[in-house]
Scaffold this motif. Structure first.
Motif, mmCIF file in Angstrom:
data_model
loop_
_atom_site.group_PDB
_atom_site.id
_atom_site.type_symbol
_atom_site.label_atom_id
_atom_site.label_comp_id
_atom_site.label_asym_id
_atom_site.label_seq_id
_atom_site.Cartn_x
_atom_site.Cartn_y
_atom_site.Cartn_z
ATOM 1 N N THR A 85 0.857 -1.182 0.000
ATOM 2 C CA THR A 85 0.000 0.000 0.000
ATOM 3 C C THR A 85 0.893 1.232 0.000
ATOM 4 N N ALA A 86 0.664 2.135 -0.953
ATOM 5 C CA ALA A 86 1.529 3.316 -1.052
ATOM 6 C C ALA A 86 0.779 4.494 -1.647
ATOM 7 N N ARG A 87 1.261 5.661 -1.316
ATOM 8 C CA ARG A 87 0.791 6.901 -1.939
ATOM 9 C C ARG A 87 1.972 7.855 -2.030
ATOM 10 N N GLY A 88 1.823 8.907 -2.810
ATOM 11 C CA GLY A 88 2.921 9.836 -3.026
ATOM 12 C C GLY A 88 2.576 11.259 -2.652
ATOM 13 N N VAL A 89 3.601 11.999 -2.278
ATOM 14 C CA VAL A 89 3.474 13.410 -1.925
ATOM 15 C C VAL A 89 4.665 14.148 -2.520
ATOM 16 N N VAL A 90 4.398 15.298 -3.137
ATOM 17 C CA VAL A 90 5.472 16.184 -3.620
ATOM 18 C C VAL A 90 5.201 17.560 -3.049
ATOM 19 N N ARG A 91 6.229 18.155 -2.469
ATOM 20 C CA ARG A 91 6.092 19.518 -1.922
ATOM 21 C C ARG A 91 7.376 20.295 -2.135
ATOM 22 N N HIS A 92 7.234 21.605 -2.032
ATOM 23 C CA HIS A 92 8.388 22.498 -2.015
ATOM 24 C C HIS A 92 8.742 22.790 -0.554
ATOM 25 N N GLY A 93 10.010 23.030 -0.284
ATOM 26 C CA GLY A 93 10.414 23.445 1.047
ATOM 27 C C GLY A 93 11.793 22.956 1.413
ATOM 28 N N ASN A 94 12.148 23.199 2.649
ATOM 29 C CA ASN A 94 13.387 22.674 3.210
ATOM 30 C C ASN A 94 13.187 21.181 3.410
ATOM 31 N N VAL A 95 14.127 20.369 2.951
ATOM 32 C CA VAL A 95 13.946 18.917 2.968
ATOM 33 C C VAL A 95 13.671 18.395 4.371
ATOM 34 N N ALA A 96 14.518 18.717 5.324
ATOM 35 C CA ALA A 96 14.354 18.185 6.688
ATOM 36 C C ALA A 96 13.046 18.669 7.315
ATOM 37 N N ASP A 97 12.792 19.956 7.249
ATOM 38 C CA ASP A 97 11.581 20.513 7.854
ATOM 39 C C ASP A 97 10.319 19.947 7.218
ATOM 40 N N THR A 98 10.316 19.845 5.899
ATOM 41 C CA THR A 98 9.116 19.412 5.190
ATOM 42 C C THR A 98 8.853 17.918 5.386
ATOM 43 N N LEU A 99 9.907 17.098 5.365
ATOM 44 C CA LEU A 99 9.710 15.670 5.650
ATOM 45 C C LEU A 99 9.148 15.473 7.050
ATOM 46 N N ASN A 100 9.674 16.198 8.007
ATOM 47 C CA ASN A 100 9.169 16.089 9.375
ATOM 48 C C ASN A 100 7.718 16.570 9.465
ATOM 49 N N ALA A 101 7.402 17.675 8.807
ATOM 50 C CA ALA A 101 6.036 18.211 8.842
ATOM 51 C C ALA A 101 5.043 17.229 8.216
ATOM 52 N N ILE A 102 5.401 16.650 7.083
ATOM 53 C CA ILE A 102 4.528 15.673 6.432
ATOM 54 C C ILE A 102 4.322 14.471 7.357
ATOM 55 N N SER A 103 5.382 14.033 7.992
ATOM 56 C CA SER A 103 5.288 12.897 8.917
ATOM 57 C C SER A 103 4.339 13.197 10.061
ATOM 58 N N GLN A 104 4.416 14.414 10.589
ATOM 59 C CA GLN A 104 3.513 14.810 11.672
ATOM 60 C C GLN A 104 2.064 14.876 11.180
#
Length: 145
Positions: A85-104
């Motif tokens: 099971t998978a889905r995708g997300v693409v965003r602009h931003g700072n890599v570390a901050d944005t990965l953490n934000a998406i995870s939250q």
């Protein structure tokens, strides 16, 4: 309860290593969703005219579309063919901050990324995205070599 793993891709072989590891981990876990994420490095801190901002918005939308087609959608399709099971997300931003934000936002249980390929000069000046993520993340981070 379904376990969620956020997998950071970079469009390079290092991202493929992270994805391969996350697949193995998902199979071990069983009830697991993989969220494949591609971050387009972007800084909101620039001073531009309204015309430049309009053009920048158009360029950002094109970058998101390209990243989805070239990196994220093929990865998600491959995972689905493998029975995951998978889905995708693409965003602009700072890599570390944005990965953490998406995870939250998604209530993820873990982030899986690969070791950074940034040049040593860039890494010395700014720090690597991977190292910054490990230091800032609010959930466990697995770094694949």
């Amino acid at each position: 309860m379904t376990t969620k793993l956020v997998v950071g891709l970079d469009g390079l072989s290092s991202g493929e290593r992270a994805l391969d590891y996350a697949c193995s981990l998902a199979r071990l876990i069983g009830d697991c969703e993989l969220v494949v994420v591609y971050i387009i490095e972007w800084s909101p801190y620039s001073f531009q005219t309204p015309e430049e901002n309009a053009e920048r918005h158009k360029r950002r939308e094109e970058e998101i579309s390209t990243a989805k087609k070239r990196v994220v959608e093929p990865a998600v399709e491959g995972l689905a063919k493998a029975g995951l099971t998978a889905r995708g997300v693409v965003r602009h931003g700072n890599v570390a901050d944005t990965l953490n934000a998406i995870s939250q936002e998604l209530g993820a249980d873990q982030i899986v990324v690969a070791r950074s390929r940034e040049s040593s000069l860039s890494r010395r000046i700014f720090g690597s995205s991977t190292a910054n993520l490990v230091m800032e993340a609010t959930i466990p981070v697995t770094v694949v070599g």
